[in-house]
Design a protein around this motif. Structure first.
Motif, PDB file in Angstrom:
ATOM      1  N   LYS A  92      -3.438  -2.570  -5.441  1.00 31.50           N
ATOM      2  CA  LYS A  92      -3.549  -3.272  -4.161  1.00 31.50           C
ATOM      3  C   LYS A  92      -2.932  -2.445  -3.032  1.00 31.50           C
ATOM      4  N   MET A  93      -1.816  -1.782  -3.324  1.00 29.21           N
ATOM      5  CA  MET A  93      -1.161  -0.973  -2.300  1.00 29.21           C
ATOM      6  C   MET A  93      -2.014   0.240  -1.937  1.00 29.21           C
ATOM      7  N   VAL A  94      -2.641   0.852  -2.916  1.00 31.79           N
ATOM      8  CA  VAL A  94      -3.534   1.982  -2.642  1.00 31.79           C
ATOM      9  C   VAL A  94      -4.662   1.522  -1.734  1.00 31.79           C
ATOM     10  N   GLN A  95      -5.288   0.417  -2.078  1.00 26.31           N
ATOM     11  CA  GLN A  95      -6.399  -0.114  -1.286  1.00 26.31           C
ATOM     12  C   GLN A  95      -5.941  -0.454   0.135  1.00 26.31           C
ATOM     13  N   LEU A  96      -4.810  -1.126   0.277  1.00 23.79           N
ATOM     14  CA  LEU A  96      -4.296  -1.513   1.586  1.00 23.79           C
ATOM     15  C   LEU A  96      -3.995  -0.292   2.456  1.00 23.79           C
ATOM     16  N   SER A  97      -3.329   0.691   1.877  1.00 24.68           N
ATOM     17  CA  SER A  97      -2.967   1.886   2.641  1.00 24.68           C
ATOM     18  C   SER A  97      -4.204   2.666   3.072  1.00 24.68           C
ATOM     19  N   LYS A  98      -5.194   2.751   2.196  1.00 29.20           N
ATOM     20  CA  LYS A  98      -6.430   3.448   2.546  1.00 29.20           C
ATOM     21  C   LYS A  98      -7.212   2.688   3.611  1.00 29.20           C
ATOM     22  N   GLU A  99      -7.287   1.367   3.488  1.00 26.34           N
ATOM     23  CA  GLU A  99      -8.012   0.564   4.479  1.00 26.34           C
ATOM     24  C   GLU A  99      -7.363   0.646   5.848  1.00 26.34           C
ATOM     25  N   LYS A 100      -6.055   0.531   5.889  1.00 24.94           N
ATOM     26  CA  LYS A 100      -5.323   0.539   7.157  1.00 24.94           C
ATOM     27  C   LYS A 100      -5.089   1.950   7.686  1.00 24.94           C
ATOM     28  N   GLU A 136      -2.603   3.894   7.124  1.00 22.49           N
ATOM     29  CA  GLU A 136      -1.219   4.019   7.549  1.00 22.49           C
ATOM     30  C   GLU A 136      -0.315   3.960   6.326  1.00 22.49           C
ATOM     31  N   PRO A 137       0.891   4.488   6.464  1.00 22.94           N
ATOM     32  CA  PRO A 137       1.813   4.479   5.330  1.00 22.94           C
ATOM     33  C   PRO A 137       2.365   3.082   5.053  1.00 22.94           C
ATOM     34  N   ILE A 138       2.824   2.909   3.822  1.00 21.88           N
ATOM     35  CA  ILE A 138       3.546   1.702   3.440  1.00 21.88           C
ATOM     36  C   ILE A 138       4.984   2.134   3.195  1.00 21.88           C
ATOM     37  N   PHE A 139       5.912   1.480   3.868  1.00 28.73           N
ATOM     38  CA  PHE A 139       7.324   1.792   3.714  1.00 28.73           C
ATOM     39  C   PHE A 139       7.886   0.924   2.593  1.00 28.73           C
ATOM     40  N   LEU A 140       8.498   1.578   1.600  1.00 26.33           N
ATOM     41  CA  LEU A 140       9.036   0.871   0.450  1.00 26.33           C
ATOM     42  C   LEU A 140      10.540   0.699   0.600  1.00 26.33           C
ATOM     43  N   THR A 141      11.001  -0.497   0.272  1.00 24.14           N
ATOM     44  CA  THR A 141      12.423  -0.794   0.371  1.00 24.14           C
ATOM     45  C   THR A 141      12.990  -1.147  -1.000  1.00 24.14           C
ATOM     46  N   ARG A 142      14.272  -0.904  -1.157  1.00 23.16           N
ATOM     47  CA  ARG A 142      15.002  -1.327  -2.351  1.00 23.16           C
ATOM     48  C   ARG A 142      16.281  -1.992  -1.856  1.00 23.16           C
ATOM     49  N   ASN A 143      16.489  -3.213  -2.272  1.00 15.76           N
ATOM     50  CA  ASN A 143      17.644  -4.000  -1.822  1.00 15.76           C
ATOM     51  C   ASN A 143      17.703  -4.069  -0.298  1.00 15.76           C
ATOM     52  N   GLY A 144      16.535  -4.173   0.336  1.00 13.68           N
ATOM     53  CA  GLY A 144      16.465  -4.326   1.779  1.00 13.68           C
ATOM     54  C   GLY A 144      16.633  -3.048   2.577  1.00 13.68           C
ATOM     55  N   GLU A 145      16.813  -1.923   1.906  1.00 12.76           N
ATOM     56  CA  GLU A 145      16.993  -0.634   2.577  1.00 12.76           C
ATOM     57  C   GLU A 145      15.759   0.245   2.350  1.00 12.76           C
ATOM     58  N   GLY A 146      15.343   0.982   3.394  1.00 15.96           N
ATOM     59  CA  GLY A 146      14.221   1.895   3.256  1.00 15.96           C
ATOM     60  C   GLY A 146      14.509   2.958   2.216  1.00 15.96           C
ATOM     61  N   GLU A 147      13.505   3.252   1.385  1.00 16.06           N
ATOM     62  CA  GLU A 147      13.716   4.236   0.322  1.00 16.06           C
ATOM     63  C   GLU A 147      12.607   5.290   0.246  1.00 16.06           C
ATOM     64  N   MET A 148      11.350   4.888   0.360  1.00 15.37           N
ATOM     65  CA  MET A 148      10.239   5.808   0.180  1.00 15.37           C
ATOM     66  C   MET A 148       9.105   5.436   1.132  1.00 15.37           C
ATOM     67  N   VAL A 149       8.152   6.369   1.273  1.00 15.82           N
ATOM     68  CA  VAL A 149       6.933   6.104   2.038  1.00 15.82           C
ATOM     69  C   VAL A 149       5.752   6.412   1.126  1.00 15.82           C
ATOM     70  N   PHE A 150       4.805   5.496   1.090  1.00 12.17           N
ATOM     71  CA  PHE A 150       3.619   5.580   0.243  1.00 12.17           C
ATOM     72  C   PHE A 150       2.418   5.708   1.169  1.00 12.17           C
ATOM     73  N   LEU A 151       1.640   6.793   1.038  1.00 10.70           N
ATOM     74  CA  LEU A 151       0.477   6.942   1.901  1.00 10.70           C
ATOM     75  C   LEU A 151      -0.625   7.725   1.213  1.00 10.70           C
ATOM     76  N   PRO A 152      -1.873   7.529   1.658  1.00 15.39           N
ATOM     77  CA  PRO A 152      -3.002   8.255   1.062  1.00 15.39           C
ATOM     78  C   PRO A 152      -2.849   9.757   1.282  1.00 15.39           C
ATOM     79  N   ILE A 153      -3.274  10.524   0.316  1.00 16.78           N
ATOM     80  CA  ILE A 153      -3.145  11.988   0.378  1.00 16.78           C
ATOM     81  C   ILE A 153      -3.861  12.544   1.605  1.00 16.78           C
TER      82      ILE A 153
END
Length: 86
Positions: free
Chosen positions: A15-23, A25-42
């Motif tokens: 779902k995240m792959v599909q969402l990021s490709k459709e939009k 734009e990157p998806i910002f991933l958080t862990r315990n409410g803090e930013g940790e990683m960015v997920f985006l299409p190649i």
């Protein structure tokens, strides 16, 4: 801006792959409410890398110009931009 928990990456990867490709734009991933990683299409990552390379080249040329070094005409930059496009 899309923000998801890091757990979403494990549980909803497709779902995240599909969402990021459709939009496109990157998806910002958080862990315990803090930013940790960015997920985006190649493709988006590659485009940003090309843009950063071009900006670095423009900065290098501007520094050279300010230092009094012979500069390239604007047409040379257009050729550089055209070479960078896939």
């Amino acid at each position: 801006m899309i923000i998801k928990s890091a757990t979403s990456l494990r549980n909803e990867y497709d779902k995240m792959v599909q969402l990021s490709k459709e939009k496109q734009e990157p998806i910002f991933l958080t862990r315990n409410g803090e930013g940790e990683m960015v997920f985006l299409p190649i493709e988006l990552w590659e485009k940003r890398e090309r843009e950063l390379d071009m900006l670095a080249e423009l900065l290098r040329r501007e520094r050279n110009r300010l230092a009094g070094t012979q500069t390239s005409p604007p047409e040379a930059l257009r050729v550089l931009a055209e070479e960078e496009q896939p």
